[in-house]
Write a protein that holds these residues in place. Structure first.
Motif, PDB file in Angstrom:
ATOM      1  N   UNK A  55      26.993  30.070  46.637  1.00  0.00           N
ATOM      2  CA  UNK A  55      27.754  28.822  46.543  1.00  0.00           C
ATOM      3  C   UNK A  55      28.499  28.704  45.218  1.00  0.00           C
ATOM      4  N   UNK A  56      27.950  29.272  44.179  1.00  0.00           N
ATOM      5  CA  UNK A  56      28.620  29.250  42.867  1.00  0.00           C
ATOM      6  C   UNK A  56      29.117  30.653  42.554  1.00  0.00           C
ATOM      7  N   UNK A  57      30.266  30.970  43.101  1.00  0.00           N
ATOM      8  CA  UNK A  57      30.781  32.331  42.933  1.00  0.00           C
ATOM      9  C   UNK A  57      31.273  32.547  41.507  1.00  0.00           C
ATOM     10  N   UNK A  58      30.993  33.713  40.991  1.00  0.00           N
ATOM     11  CA  UNK A  58      31.490  34.127  39.694  1.00  0.00           C
ATOM     12  C   UNK A  58      32.562  35.175  39.888  1.00  0.00           C
ATOM     13  N   UNK A  59      33.559  35.135  39.043  1.00  0.00           N
ATOM     14  CA  UNK A  59      34.634  36.116  39.098  1.00  0.00           C
ATOM     15  C   UNK A  59      34.778  36.795  37.743  1.00  0.00           C
ATOM     16  N   UNK A  60      35.272  38.003  37.795  1.00  0.00           N
ATOM     17  CA  UNK A  60      35.605  38.696  36.548  1.00  0.00           C
ATOM     18  C   UNK A  60      36.838  39.542  36.770  1.00  0.00           C
ATOM     19  N   UNK A  61      37.598  39.714  35.693  1.00  0.00           N
ATOM     20  CA  UNK A  61      38.875  40.380  35.768  1.00  0.00           C
ATOM     21  C   UNK A  61      39.030  41.391  34.650  1.00  0.00           C
ATOM     22  N   UNK A  62      39.809  42.408  34.941  1.00  0.00           N
ATOM     23  CA  UNK A  62      40.226  43.304  33.871  1.00  0.00           C
ATOM     24  C   UNK A  62      41.122  42.527  32.916  1.00  0.00           C
ATOM     25  N   UNK A  63      41.044  42.857  31.642  1.00  0.00           N
ATOM     26  CA  UNK A  63      41.859  42.154  30.646  1.00  0.00           C
ATOM     27  C   UNK A  63      43.340  42.235  30.981  1.00  0.00           C
ATOM     28  N   UNK A  64      43.745  43.340  31.550  1.00  0.00           N
ATOM     29  CA  UNK A  64      45.167  43.568  31.815  1.00  0.00           C
ATOM     30  C   UNK A  64      45.734  42.666  32.905  1.00  0.00           C
ATOM     31  N   UNK A  65      44.866  42.078  33.725  1.00  0.00           N
ATOM     32  CA  UNK A  65      45.347  41.232  34.824  1.00  0.00           C
ATOM     33  C   UNK A  65      44.898  39.789  34.694  1.00  0.00           C
ATOM     34  N   UNK A  66      44.026  39.513  33.747  1.00  0.00           N
ATOM     35  CA  UNK A  66      43.496  38.162  33.579  1.00  0.00           C
ATOM     36  C   UNK A  66      44.631  37.171  33.344  1.00  0.00           C
ATOM     37  N   UNK A  67      44.619  36.103  34.152  1.00  0.00           N
ATOM     38  CA  UNK A  67      45.669  35.098  34.051  1.00  0.00           C
ATOM     39  C   UNK A  67      46.834  35.330  34.996  1.00  0.00           C
ATOM     40  N   UNK A  68      46.912  36.528  35.565  1.00  0.00           N
ATOM     41  CA  UNK A  68      47.991  36.838  36.509  1.00  0.00           C
ATOM     42  C   UNK A  68      47.467  37.053  37.927  1.00  0.00           C
ATOM     43  N   UNK A  69      46.272  37.604  38.047  1.00  0.00           N
ATOM     44  CA  UNK A  69      45.683  37.901  39.356  1.00  0.00           C
ATOM     45  C   UNK A  69      44.548  36.918  39.630  1.00  0.00           C
ATOM     46  N   UNK A  84      48.337  38.441  43.432  1.00  0.00           N
ATOM     47  CA  UNK A  84      48.891  39.094  42.246  1.00  0.00           C
ATOM     48  C   UNK A  84      50.237  38.459  41.910  1.00  0.00           C
ATOM     49  N   UNK A  85      50.297  37.816  40.769  1.00  0.00           N
ATOM     50  CA  UNK A  85      51.523  37.168  40.306  1.00  0.00           C
ATOM     51  C   UNK A  85      52.025  37.843  39.039  1.00  0.00           C
ATOM     52  N   UNK A  86      53.275  37.582  38.715  1.00  0.00           N
ATOM     53  CA  UNK A  86      53.887  38.132  37.496  1.00  0.00           C
ATOM     54  C   UNK A  86      53.639  39.630  37.389  1.00  0.00           C
ATOM     55  N   UNK A  87      53.888  40.319  38.467  1.00  0.00           N
ATOM     56  CA  UNK A  87      53.602  41.746  38.514  1.00  0.00           C
ATOM     57  C   UNK A  87      54.467  42.527  37.539  1.00  0.00           C
ATOM     58  N   UNK A  88      53.858  43.572  36.995  1.00  0.00           N
ATOM     59  CA  UNK A  88      54.518  44.425  36.015  1.00  0.00           C
ATOM     60  C   UNK A  88      54.555  45.863  36.537  1.00  0.00           C
ATOM     61  N   UNK A  89      55.471  46.677  36.042  1.00  0.00           N
ATOM     62  CA  UNK A  89      55.506  48.072  36.491  1.00  0.00           C
ATOM     63  C   UNK A  89      54.178  48.786  36.285  1.00  0.00           C
ATOM     64  N   UNK A  90      53.445  48.432  35.260  1.00  0.00           N
ATOM     65  CA  UNK A  90      52.162  49.081  35.007  1.00  0.00           C
ATOM     66  C   UNK A  90      51.078  48.658  35.996  1.00  0.00           C
ATOM     67  N   UNK A  91      51.362  47.715  36.858  1.00  0.00           N
ATOM     68  CA  UNK A  91      50.426  47.366  37.933  1.00  0.00           C
ATOM     69  C   UNK A  91      50.574  48.314  39.131  1.00  0.00           C
ATOM     70  N   UNK A  92      51.557  49.167  39.084  1.00  0.00           N
ATOM     71  CA  UNK A  92      51.766  50.125  40.172  1.00  0.00           C
ATOM     72  C   UNK A  92      50.564  51.044  40.316  1.00  0.00           C
ATOM     73  N   UNK A  93      50.006  51.080  41.511  1.00  0.00           N
ATOM     74  CA  UNK A  93      48.792  51.879  41.767  1.00  0.00           C
ATOM     75  C   UNK A  93      48.431  51.752  43.236  1.00  0.00           C
ATOM     76  N   UNK A  94      47.468  52.551  43.633  1.00  0.00           N
ATOM     77  CA  UNK A  94      46.822  52.346  44.931  1.00  0.00           C
ATOM     78  C   UNK A  94      45.648  51.404  44.701  1.00  0.00           C
ATOM     79  N   UNK A  95      45.596  50.346  45.472  1.00  0.00           N
ATOM     80  CA  UNK A  95      44.562  49.329  45.324  1.00  0.00           C
ATOM     81  C   UNK A  95      43.524  49.499  46.426  1.00  0.00           C
TER      82      UNK A  95
END
Length: 122
Positions: A55-69, A84-95
Motif C-alpha cells: 500500500x505504501x509503494x517506494x520508488x527509486x530512480x537513477x540520478x540521470x533520470x530523477x525528476x524526468x521519469x 519519460x519526459x524531457x528525453x535526451x539523446x543519452x536516454x537512447x537505449x533498449x529498455x
C-alpha cells in the motif's frame, strides 16, 4: 510460466515524451518489485527506476533520470509503466522491464521482458 510484454518504445525528438508499459501474466501468486532497466550500445545494463509492492509503494530512480521519469504500477492490471519526459539523446537505449515475485507454486521468480528500443534523436 511468467510472460512480460512491453510496449511504447520508439523514436522521439529531444525534449519529447514516451510512456513504456509492461504487462505481466502467468501463474503468479504475488508480484513484488517491478522495475525498468536500460542498456545502451557498448554499456552495461543499468537500473532506471524501480517500484515496490504494498500500500505504501517506494520508488527509486537513477540520478540521470530523477525528476524526468516516473515509474508507476497498476496492480489490478499487473502492469508497470515508465513515463519519460524531457528525453535526451543519452536516454537512447533498449529498455527492459523486470519483475520479481512468487508463483502459485510458491517458487520465487524474476523475469525480464524482451526489451523495447527508445531512440531520442532530431
Amino acid at each position: 510460466q511468467v510472460q512480460l510484454v512491453e510496449s511504447g518504445g520508439g523514436l522521439v525528438q529531444p525534449g519529447g515524451s514516451l510512456r513504456l508499459s509492461c504487462v505481466v501474466s502467468g501463474n503468479i501468486f504475488r508480484i513484488n518489485t517491478m522495475g525498468w532497466y536500460r542498456q545502451a550500445p557498448g554499456k552495461q545494463r543499468e537500473l532506471v527506476a524501480a517500484i515496490s509492492s504494498g500500500s505504501n509503494t517506494n520508488t527509486r530512480y537513477a540520478d540521470s533520470v530523477n525528476g524526468r521519469f516516473t515509474i508507476s504500477r497498476d496492480n489490478a492490471k499487473n502492469t508497470v509503466y515508465l513515463q519519460m519526459n524531457s528525453l535526451k539523446p543519452e536516454d537512447t537505449a533498449v529498455y527492459y522491464c523486470n519483475v520479481g515475485g512468487v508463483l502459485q507454486t510458491s517458487r520465487i521468480f524474476t523475469s525480464w521482458a524482451q526489451g523495447t528500443q527508445v531512440t531520442v534523436s532530431s
